[in-house]
Design an enzyme around this catalytic site. Structure first.
Site, short mmCIF file in Angstrom:
data_model
loop_
_atom_site.label_atom_id
_atom_site.label_comp_id
_atom_site.label_asym_id
_atom_site.label_seq_id
_atom_site.Cartn_x
_atom_site.Cartn_y
_atom_site.Cartn_z
N GLU A 3 47.50 31.44 -4.97
CA GLU A 3 48.93 31.25 -5.20
C GLU A 3 49.29 29.77 -5.38
O GLU A 3 50.13 29.22 -4.67
CB GLU A 3 49.67 31.81 -3.99
CG GLU A 3 51.10 32.19 -4.23
CD GLU A 3 51.63 32.91 -3.01
OE1 GLU A 3 51.82 34.12 -3.10
OE2 GLU A 3 51.82 32.27 -1.96
N PRO A 4 48.67 29.11 -6.34
CA PRO A 4 48.90 27.66 -6.49
C PRO A 4 50.22 27.33 -7.19
O PRO A 4 50.67 28.06 -8.06
CB PRO A 4 47.72 27.22 -7.36
CG PRO A 4 47.40 28.42 -8.18
CD PRO A 4 47.70 29.63 -7.33
N GLY A 5 50.81 26.22 -6.79
CA GLY A 5 51.97 25.69 -7.50
C GLY A 5 51.61 24.30 -8.02
O GLY A 5 51.30 24.10 -9.19
N TYR A 17 59.03 12.63 2.23
CA TYR A 17 57.68 12.72 2.82
C TYR A 17 56.93 11.39 2.80
O TYR A 17 55.74 11.37 3.11
CB TYR A 17 56.80 13.71 2.04
CG TYR A 17 57.45 15.01 1.67
CD1 TYR A 17 57.74 15.97 2.64
CD2 TYR A 17 57.73 15.30 0.34
CE1 TYR A 17 58.32 17.18 2.28
CE2 TYR A 17 58.31 16.51 -0.02
CZ TYR A 17 58.59 17.43 0.96
OH TYR A 17 59.17 18.62 0.60
N CYS A 65 73.08 5.20 -4.14
CA CYS A 65 73.58 4.38 -3.03
C CYS A 65 72.86 4.69 -1.73
O CYS A 65 73.47 5.19 -0.77
CB CYS A 65 75.08 4.61 -2.87
SG CYS A 65 75.97 4.10 -4.31
N TYR A 113 57.81 19.98 -7.56
CA TYR A 113 58.75 19.67 -6.47
C TYR A 113 59.60 18.43 -6.73
O TYR A 113 59.99 17.74 -5.81
CB TYR A 113 58.01 19.55 -5.13
CG TYR A 113 57.20 20.77 -4.80
CD1 TYR A 113 57.83 21.96 -4.43
CD2 TYR A 113 55.81 20.76 -4.86
CE1 TYR A 113 57.08 23.10 -4.14
CE2 TYR A 113 55.06 21.90 -4.58
CZ TYR A 113 55.71 23.06 -4.22
OH TYR A 113 54.97 24.19 -3.94
#
Ligand code: LLP
Length: 446
Positions: free
Chosen positions: A298-300, A341, A368, A397
């Site tokens: 199930e790779p993204g 992250y 800002c 992402y």
């Protein structure tokens, strides 16, 4: 140094010598400068050859390492729009949709029901109803959801297969926000809950077909997948003993990482990861006398991240006591990953990308927030206002986590292949920004 950076870009990336003598970056046979002039910046480009190459690598590795049927679901959360859902479906991938919104995108794209798989923690009745109407598979996250699903069956002859998402109790090594496999995670079921779910499905005659787990996202060492697989196979053996049920499908989720920065090179391959998982599942089933399940990856990120490149225009330059700032026309509104992250990226100028480095630069966006810095302390050549910068590994992402912060307009997205560029998502307009808004009623006293 700069040449190694080129390896982070799609394999179709070239330096084209222009009549002026300058080298121009091109991807998929398309000149980035021309595309940016035509479509404006920030601009996202997806290279089909890179996407196809990643699918081929998964398929070849599965074929060579797993002696039973396999499948691939594209994790749409990494990047989903109508065009990419169509690409995925045409390539025979299933499309993982989280929530009614992503289901709607897949349905609009014409993804066949059998190829829609629905994920999500805490799916509402409305989301479950959409999933029952449109999906071939629903991955059930918890018992309450399962109990909500059961009555929906009466209204649908063509009910989706159900898989149970379990917590293996082992996470992969990654940022804590991306760990999901640990016992304390909000995702999935404990072993006891999984047993209860299986018994409930048997009792209710629900089409339970698979077990799913996902230990986290963006890991580079498959080692923790080993104990994860073992624990899930132990659980499957227990479920089999306790209920007589055996899953036809086993999905170890996705999460394989990619290189974002030249310091991440060389990076172990998709094939290394698949080989590890396939061997562990095969050996583990043999040891427990379990029939081999259909192995469903199930790779993204590892399918789309490298295919995507973000192009920005440099506006202003600044020198502060400790930094050279390149101020770009995009930043945290289209790529929140550095702020969220601490993700580390690299970049090259679009024209003459390999010219000598002068010193380090901080590439910041226009928003800002002092945290709106896409790249810190990156050795860069002298760059002038008006130049364009390309950031590789931007396909996963970014846009899906994008925002309209400070009234930012979401960028245009192009699909490039064999010298042709196609607009697959138009840039947002100022009208889009106020499209949902309603005026304050005249009667409101101020
Ligand atoms: N399957 C499930 C159940 C998932 O939750 C995910 C990612 C995937 C597959 C795909 O993982 P991938 O192969 O793309 O790593 N926003 C974070 C990543 C969050 C991942 C969420 N789930 C980031 O930008 O690093």
């Amino acid at each position: 140094m700069n040449e190694r950076r080129l390896e982070l870009f799609p394999p179709t990336t070239r330096l084209e010598k222009m009549p002026t003598g300058a080298d121009h970056l091109s991807i998929g046979g398309c000149d980035l400068t021309t595309l940016a002039e035509q479509y404006g910046t920030p601009l996202y480009i997806y290279d089909q050859a890179t996407l196809d190459g990643a699918v081929d690598e998964y398929r070849a590795a599965l074929r060579h390492t797993y002696p039973h049927a396999t499948g691939i679901t594209y994790a749409g959360k990494a990047f989903l729009c109508v065009a990419i859902a169509q690409w995925a479906a045409r390539r025979g991938l299933w499309v993982d949709c989280t929530g009614a919104g992503e289901i709607h995108i897949a349905v609009t794209a014409g993804v066949p029901r059998a190829q829609i798989l629905v994920h999500g923690v805490n799916k509402s009745v409305a989301v479950l109803a959409a999933a029952v109407t449109h999906a071939g598979t629903i991955v059930v996250d918890n018992l309450i959801e399962l109990h909500r699903l059961a009555p929906l069956r009466k209204r649908e002859a063509d009910f989706p297969d159900l898989w149970l998402r379990v917590r293996p109790g082992v996470a992969v090594e990654t940022h804590s926000y991306r760990q999901t496999g640990q016992d304390d995670s909000k995702f999935g079921m404990s072993s006891a809950e999984a047993m209860e779910a299986v018994l409930f499905c048997c009792q209710q005659d629900l089409p339970l077909a698979g077990v799913h787990f996902h230990q986290g996202s963006h890991f580079h060492d498959p080692e923790p997948i080993g104990p994860g697989v073992d624990r899930v196979l132990d659980l499957i053996a227990t479920l089999r003993q306790g209920s007589g049920w055996t899953p036809a499908y086993l999905s170890p989720g996705g999460g394989w990482g990619i290189p974002y920065h030249e310091d991440d090179l060389p990076h172990p391959s998709i094939a290394d990861y698949v080989r590890f998982v396939a061997a562990r599942v095969e050996e583990g089933c043999e040891a427990r006398d379990l029939p081999l399940p259909i192995l469903h990856m199930e790779p993204g990120r590892s399918l789309v991240a490298r295919a995507g490149v973000a192009i920005y225009r440099v506006g202003a330059l600044k020198r502060t006591p400790h930094r050279r700032w390149l101020l770009l026309d995009g930043g945290m509104a289209d790529n929140i990953r550095p702020a969220l992250y601490g993700a580390r990226y690299s970049a090259l100028p679009v024209v003459s990308p390999l010219r000598p480095v002068t010193d380090q630069a901080w590439l910041a966006g226009p928003y800002c927030e002092s945290g709106d810095v896409l790249i810190s302390a990156l050795p860069m050549p002298d760059v002038q206002p008006g130049e364009m910068i390309a950031i590789p590994a931007s396909g996963a992402y970014h846009l899906m986590m994008g925002s309209n912060y400070n009234g930012a307009l979401r960028p245009a997205v192009l699909w490039v292949s064999k010298g042709q560029a196609q607009l697959i998502q138009r840039r947002e307009t100022l009208e889009d920004l106020v499209d949902r808004d309603l005026a304050l009623q005249e009667s409101v006293a101020v």
